[in-house]
Design a protein around this motif. Structure first.
Motif, PDB file in Angstrom:
ATOM      1  N   MET A 232     -16.102 -63.121 -35.196  1.00 19.31           N
ATOM      2  CA  MET A 232     -15.440 -62.613 -33.991  1.00 19.31           C
ATOM      3  C   MET A 232     -16.408 -62.555 -32.808  1.00 19.31           C
ATOM      4  O   MET A 232     -16.128 -63.067 -31.731  1.00 19.31           O
ATOM      5  CB  MET A 232     -14.888 -61.214 -34.286  1.00 19.31           C
ATOM      6  N   ILE A 279      -4.298 -60.816 -37.928  1.00 19.79           N
ATOM      7  CA  ILE A 279      -5.686 -61.290 -38.010  1.00 19.79           C
ATOM      8  C   ILE A 279      -5.988 -61.564 -39.482  1.00 19.79           C
ATOM      9  O   ILE A 279      -5.635 -60.751 -40.338  1.00 19.79           O
ATOM     10  CB  ILE A 279      -6.670 -60.211 -37.503  1.00 19.79           C
ATOM     11  N   ARG A 281      -9.245 -62.382 -41.904  1.00 19.88           N
ATOM     12  CA  ARG A 281     -10.709 -62.508 -41.939  1.00 19.88           C
ATOM     13  C   ARG A 281     -11.135 -62.996 -43.312  1.00 19.88           C
ATOM     14  O   ARG A 281     -10.556 -62.620 -44.325  1.00 19.88           O
ATOM     15  CB  ARG A 281     -11.370 -61.172 -41.623  1.00 19.88           C
ATOM     16  N   GLU A 306     -17.209 -60.938 -41.421  1.00 15.67           N
ATOM     17  CA  GLU A 306     -16.419 -62.147 -41.659  1.00 15.67           C
ATOM     18  C   GLU A 306     -17.177 -63.396 -41.239  1.00 15.67           C
ATOM     19  O   GLU A 306     -17.830 -63.412 -40.192  1.00 15.67           O
ATOM     20  CB  GLU A 306     -15.074 -62.072 -40.915  1.00 15.67           C
ATOM     21  N   ILE A 309     -12.454 -66.340 -39.209  1.00 17.47           N
ATOM     22  CA  ILE A 309     -11.401 -65.483 -38.656  1.00 17.47           C
ATOM     23  C   ILE A 309     -10.293 -66.359 -38.078  1.00 17.47           C
ATOM     24  O   ILE A 309     -10.554 -67.442 -37.528  1.00 17.47           O
ATOM     25  CB  ILE A 309     -11.967 -64.503 -37.596  1.00 17.47           C
ATOM     26  N   ARG A 328      -8.697 -70.107 -34.794  1.00 16.49           N
ATOM     27  CA  ARG A 328      -9.422 -69.964 -36.065  1.00 16.49           C
ATOM     28  C   ARG A 328     -10.794 -70.607 -35.959  1.00 16.49           C
ATOM     29  O   ARG A 328     -10.977 -71.625 -35.301  1.00 16.49           O
ATOM     30  CB  ARG A 328      -8.624 -70.530 -37.244  1.00 16.49           C
ATOM     31  N   PRO A 454     -13.229 -58.687 -45.762  1.00 13.15           N
ATOM     32  CA  PRO A 454     -12.657 -60.020 -45.587  1.00 13.15           C
ATOM     33  C   PRO A 454     -12.303 -60.642 -46.938  1.00 13.15           C
ATOM     34  O   PRO A 454     -12.924 -60.310 -47.953  1.00 13.15           O
ATOM     35  CB  PRO A 454     -13.780 -60.802 -44.906  1.00 13.15           C
TER      36      PRO A 454
END
Ligand code: BG6
Length: 482
Positions: A232, A279, A281, A306, A309, A328, A454
């Protein structure tokens, strides 16, 4: 006829000159632009870092870096020797007084002056402050800073304030190297220099957009940095956000820095908060063949950071209401492949086979590899069998279409030359970065508060199961990473 437009004479001071980014990207990029004649022997690149090195020691280090990381066409030793003769070196203490007088003595008053901070952001304020207090920087100097620009909104604001205390916004160049990529700029040419696409560029005609930045490498060697960031912070808040902005923004009236950046800022400000269930992850696991998993390099065996993502993003404005943007990105995926895919709505009615859907057109803008543009079109299957429809590609690879233009330029080459030219169009403005963090922070807080781990995924796959479900729920599918 040479396409190269020479830049003015400059003194470029490269802080962090012995570091990884300098050796891999910045110095090879400078060398290439020297080699093709964009600047000449009157220019100087002054390496600066903590290491105690002689001028010759630095030149040797750069020669080796160019041989190792330079483009395969850039290995001519006479060219390399000519380039390194422009290099100087100053050992400097970013947090103390040593070296600054020496640096001042290397600089000429009447040439373009740029300070490139390829160092940890924790040193930005120290260096910017000393450049000013020691009267080295002038009102015309440029200061270039690398990512990560902050870790969240508060730290980004603090960095902006620290730089802003000594430099005006028009002097500050915040690098997001994705903006220097050939296709990213071509996206603007495609949208705003053709009349074909822009009338269709809205939610009445576009079903959804997929933005994918897939990488095949893992986090080896930088696990510690990465574990504090995750996909992220490392990719979405900056690189994917920029791609989203350029895809979604309104046409600026002119291709000038603030006109373009104003429009990008409006897109970021129009983003809706993303719900946690939109979302996905992921974290790559060790492979059956013995390949290291994410946790082998994270420095924390229980890390919940993560390495992948995916999310569904909504741009809440007139143009885009009803057209989701799916983003992504991840490490250790099947291939290194980055693209923006614009899915147009299907034709409203099938005259050939009533009731059967016809596929909508897909415009794929490829960032890497094979920079280019492909339009998936529906055509008549050329074989026998009557009026059967099939999909074929209108395909354009920039390198094949314009071979005389040579290889696509590395993002850093263009960006560094833009600094020297004083063109900020492809650099992030302070308010843009803050707006992006303002959007990202609550998402990150959401999964941190919930303590969600995740989902693990196989190396060489296209990410975790949840990422596929994110699309299936909406009756859509990701394009294959191949
Ligand atoms: C960097 C990220 O900004 O971009 C890396 O920190 C990532 O994690 C890299 O690998 C990707 O850049 P490119 O140009 O190889 O797509």
């Amino acid at each position: 006829v040479s396409r190269v437009i020479p830049v003015d004479t400059f003194d470029l001071v490269l802080f962090g000159a012995t570091g990884d980014l300098a050796r891999r990207k910045i110095l090879p990029s400078l060398f290439h632009r020297y080699k093709i004649g964009q600047f000449d022997k009157t220019c100087r690149v002054i390496g600066a870092s903590r290491s105690v090195l002689t001028q010759d020691g630095f030149r040797d280090l750069v020669t080796e870096a160019l041989q190792t990381y330079g483009h395969p066409d850039d290995t001519n030793s006479t060219d390399i020797a000519a380039f390194v003769s422009l290099l100087d070196y100053v050992a400097i203490d970013a947090k103390g007084d040593d070296g600054w007088t020496d640096l001042a003595e290397h600089l000429r008053p009447d040439v373009v002056q740029a300070f490139y901070l390829s160092v940890a952001p924790s040193l930005f304020a120290d260096i910017a402050g000393r450049l000013k207090s020691k009267k080295i920087a002038t009102a015309d100097s440029r200061i270039v800073v690398e990512k990560p620009f902050g870790h969240d909104l508060a730290s980004a604001k603090a960095l902006n304030a620290a730089l802003g205390a000594h430099f005006e916004e028009h002097q500050i160049y915040r690098i997001d190297h994705y903006l220097g990529k050939e296709t990213v700029q071509n996206l603007m040419a495609l949208r705003f220099a053709n009349s074909l696409f822009e009338p269709l560029w809205n939610s009445s005609q576009i079903d959804h957009v997929q933005i994918t930045v897939a990488e095949s490498i893992g986090v080896e060697g930088r696990g510690e940095y990465y574990d504090r960031s995750g996909a992220m912070r490392d990719m979405v808040q900056n690189h994917l956000m920029q791609l989203l902005c350029l895809t979604a923004m309104e046409p600026p009236a002119r291709f000038t820095p603030n006109a373009v950046r104003n429009e990008k800022l409006k897109v970021i400000e129009a983003l809706e908060p993303v719900a946690q269930d939109e979302i996905a992850r992921g974290q790559y696991r060790a492979s059956a063949e013995g390949g290291d998993g994410y946790l082998d390099h994270a420095g924390d065996p229980n890390s919940k950071t993560e390495s992948f993502i995916a999310m569904k993003v909504k741009v809440a404005n007139w143009r885009w209401n009803g057209t989701p943007f799916y983003l992504r990105t991840g490490k250790c995926l099947r291939a290194r492949e980055s693209e923006i895919a614009v899915f147009f709505r299907a034709p409203p009615h099938n005259i050939f086979d009533a009731g059967k859907p016809v596929a909508g057109n897909v415009l794929v803008i490829r960032l890497q590899p094979d920079e280019g543009i492909t339009l998936h079109t529906t055509i008549k299957d050329p074989g026998p069998g009557g009026m059967r429809l099939t999909t074929a590609k209108l395909d354009m690879t920039f390198a094949d279409s314009l071979p005389e233009a040579g290889r696509p330029q590395d993002a850093y080459e263009r960006l560094i030359m833009d600094v020297i030219r004083g063109n900020q169009t492809l650099f992030m403005r302070g308010d843009e970065v803050e707006a992006a963090w303002n959007w990202a922070d609550p998402l990150i807080k959401g999964w941190n508060d919930a303590g969600t781990a995740p989902q693990s995924y196989d190396q060489g796959s296209s990410g975790p199961e949840d990422s596929l479900l994110l699309m299936h729920r909406d009756n859509r599918r990701w394009r294959e990473i191949s």
